[in-house]
Write an enzyme that holds these catalytic residues in place. Structure first.
Site, short mmCIF file in Angstrom:
data_model
loop_
_atom_site.label_atom_id
_atom_site.label_comp_id
_atom_site.label_asym_id
_atom_site.label_seq_id
_atom_site.Cartn_x
_atom_site.Cartn_y
_atom_site.Cartn_z
N GLU A 29 -4.96 -53.67 9.95
CA GLU A 29 -5.23 -54.96 9.32
C GLU A 29 -4.04 -55.40 8.46
O GLU A 29 -3.61 -54.66 7.57
CB GLU A 29 -6.49 -54.85 8.47
CG GLU A 29 -7.73 -54.51 9.30
CD GLU A 29 -8.82 -53.83 8.48
OE1 GLU A 29 -8.68 -53.76 7.25
OE2 GLU A 29 -9.79 -53.34 9.10
N GLU A 60 -12.44 -51.37 11.34
CA GLU A 60 -11.84 -50.04 11.46
C GLU A 60 -12.33 -49.33 12.72
O GLU A 60 -11.59 -48.57 13.35
CB GLU A 60 -12.18 -49.19 10.23
CG GLU A 60 -11.39 -49.56 8.99
CD GLU A 60 -11.88 -50.84 8.32
OE1 GLU A 60 -12.98 -51.31 8.68
OE2 GLU A 60 -11.17 -51.37 7.45
N ASP A 85 -10.92 -45.05 2.27
CA ASP A 85 -12.38 -45.14 2.10
C ASP A 85 -13.08 -45.68 3.33
O ASP A 85 -14.19 -45.27 3.67
CB ASP A 85 -12.71 -46.04 0.90
CG ASP A 85 -11.85 -45.74 -0.31
OD1 ASP A 85 -10.61 -45.85 -0.19
OD2 ASP A 85 -12.41 -45.40 -1.35
N HIS A 127 -12.01 -48.10 -3.05
CA HIS A 127 -10.57 -48.15 -2.75
C HIS A 127 -9.82 -47.00 -3.41
O HIS A 127 -8.64 -47.12 -3.68
CB HIS A 127 -9.98 -49.48 -3.23
CG HIS A 127 -10.58 -50.69 -2.59
ND1 HIS A 127 -11.75 -51.24 -3.03
CD2 HIS A 127 -10.18 -51.44 -1.54
CE1 HIS A 127 -12.05 -52.30 -2.28
NE2 HIS A 127 -11.12 -52.45 -1.36
#
Length: 324
Positions: A29, A60, A85, A127
């Site tokens: 991304e 993902e 994460d 995060h």
């Protein structure tokens, strides 16, 4: 030799491997035009084109699924999880497909999943995690966690050339804070080989990733107190260099394990079990662990500082074991 940041070392590894092998390509991304959330891939789109630096949708699962398919067709994809994460979104294709394809029919699955991980940036519970231990439990995967620019570049190049799925945990906090020298010529750091970052003879300290630098600082403080700490950087969790860590423990007879992941079920628990099984008779004290506390990662800076293992926590454990 040149001095580079941890981030620059990772970018150099990607660039050199893409130049060396046309089958290596990147996907993730915002890794193209934007250069990645942390600018690790900045400039690579202009150099290699949009067919080899691919901006993906926000999925993902699609990134990893496409990577596995490409690898099975002979390509060498390097996928980026924008934050480690979110790798939980693609747990199934990693552990049930990538990890088992070779066992099932002998297929090569040469994928690298780059996982920017770790705290210290006040980025909160989604995060900042260190999920490496989830994957050390899965046969068929390799798990890498570099702490220095030299190791970051050499281990990433070795990971890209490996024919197995590799999870590469790069610590975000180190990106622009840690500098080091790297050779001008091509080199790799072999997977599965630990490195003794500081020699000592009173206590062995086992660590990896972001906590290496705190561990070295703690070892320096202990030296001022007359305690010599040997700091072993595991560098690769799977395959694990048991020989180096056990030889160190047989020399010092005491061991502290330090990692940033939460304590319960963290990789330190596996290390403690290995030491108990294979080096118990050499121990002159309990195996101690220093890790993050068992909560989600807090947003608040003072709370995150309390959550994460600090130099003072490591010193306290070393002092306790030295006095044992």
């Amino acid at each position: 030799m040149r001095e580079v940041t941890y981030l620059e070392a990772i970018r150099e590894a990607l660039r050199e491997e893409m130049a060396r092998d046309k089958d290596v390509f990147l996907l993730g991304e915002d890794i193209g035009v934007y250069g990645g959330a942390f600018k690790v891939t900045a400039g690579l789109l202009e150099e290699f084109g949009e067919e080899r630096v691919i901006d993906t949708p926000l999925s993902e699962g699609a990134i990893v699924g496409a990577s596995i398919g490409a690898a099975l067709m002979g390509m060498r994809p390097v996928a980026e999880m924008q934050f480690a994460d979110f790798i939980s979104c693609c747990f199934d294709p990693i552990v049930n497909w990538a990890a088992k394809a070779h066992y099932r029919w002998g297929a090569k699955v040469p994928i690298v999943i780059r996982c920017p991980s770790g705290g210290g940036m006040n980025a909160g519970p989604f995060h900042s995690q260190n999920p490496e231990a989830w994957f050390t439990h899965v046969p068929g995967l390799k798990v890498v966690a570099p702490a220095t620019p030299y190791d970051a570049k050499g281990l990433l190049k070795a990971s890209i050339r490996d024919n197995n799925p590799v999870l590469y945990f790069e610590h975000k906090f180190l990106y622009r804070r840690i500098k080091g020298t790297i050779p001008d010529e091509d080199y790799i750091v072999p997977l599965g080989k630990a490195d003794i970052k500081r020699r000592g003879h009173h206590i062995t300290l086992l660590t990896y990733g972001g906590t290496l630098h705190k561990s070295l600082e703690a070892a320096e403080k202990m030296a001022e107190k007359g305690v010599s700490v040997e700091v072993v950087d595991l560098r690769t969790l799977i395959p694990l260099d048991k020989e180096t860590l056990l030889e160190s423990i047989k020399k010092t007879n005491k061991v502290v394990i330090v990692h940033e992941d939460t304590k319960t079920g963290g990789f330190g628990a596996e290390l403690a079990a290995i030491i108990s099984e294979e080096a118990f008779e050499y121990l002159d004290g309990p195996v101690l662990r220093v890790a993050s506390i068992d909560t989600p990662v807090p947003y608040s800076p003072p709370l995150e500082n309390f959550f994460l293992p600090q130099v003072e926590d490591i010193v306290e454990a070393l002092e306790k074991l030295a006095a044992y």
